[in-house]
Design an enzyme around this catalytic site. Structure first.
Site, PDB file in Angstrom:
ATOM      1  CB  SER A  11      61.105  26.736 -66.160  1.00 33.74           C
ATOM      2  OG  SER A  11      61.333  25.351 -66.296  1.00 33.74           O
ATOM      3  CE  LYS A  53      58.791  23.663 -69.104  1.00 32.44           C
ATOM      4  NZ  LYS A  53      59.494  24.787 -68.546  1.00 32.44           N
TER       5      LYS A  53
END
Length: 147
Positions: A11, A53
């Site tokens: 990701s 993230k």
């Protein structure tokens, strides 16, 4: 005390790769969190797991996604680190919470796909310490506010 965080997904590609270890420092309640910071947070979908993230939306901001362009309070956000996405949507980030995304947008499980999209400040455990990662905040000339 600082620790090593292992990236466990694609990701954050190309910024970070699956299996990569990155030095992480604690993010204490008194530490500021800025747009562009790469953070380790409690996973909202997997108990007792952490994910990496990028902070995109700060408390009180309206974040808009329109076919690859992210805007903050109506102003386009430059994101040279992120892949373009077909996602569309609007989010109003509550006080004390953050909107976080993966850099590899169309494969990332992040605020856009979680049942509770906003991450409380208390869930942010650490900030990655990596050349290009911590320093990837936006230039001071980008105010983040619409004119």
């Amino acid at each position: 005390m600082w620790w090593l965080t292992r990236v466990r997904s694609h990701s954050m590609t190309p910024t970070l790769t699956d299996g990569q270890f990155v030095l992480t420092r604690p993010l204490r309640p008194t530490h500021a969190v800025g747009r562009g910071d790469l953070v380790v947070l409690d996973s909202p979908v997997e108990p007792d797991q952490h994910v990496v993230k990028r902070v995109v939306g700060l408390p009180g901001e309206k974040v808009t996604f329109d076919a690859g362009q992210v805007s903050i309070d109506g102003r386009p956000l430059p994101e040279p680190y992120a892949s373009r996405s077909v996602f569309r949507g609007n989010y109003q980030v509550p006080a004390g919470e953050y909107l976080v995304l993966g850099d590899n947008r169309d494969v990332s499980s992040d605020s856009r796909s979680w049942s509770r999209p906003y991450v409380p400040r208390a869930s942010l455990r650490g900030r990655l310490v990596r050349r290009g990662a911590v320093s990837s905040r936006l230039p001071a000339t980008w105010s983040g506010r619409a004119n």
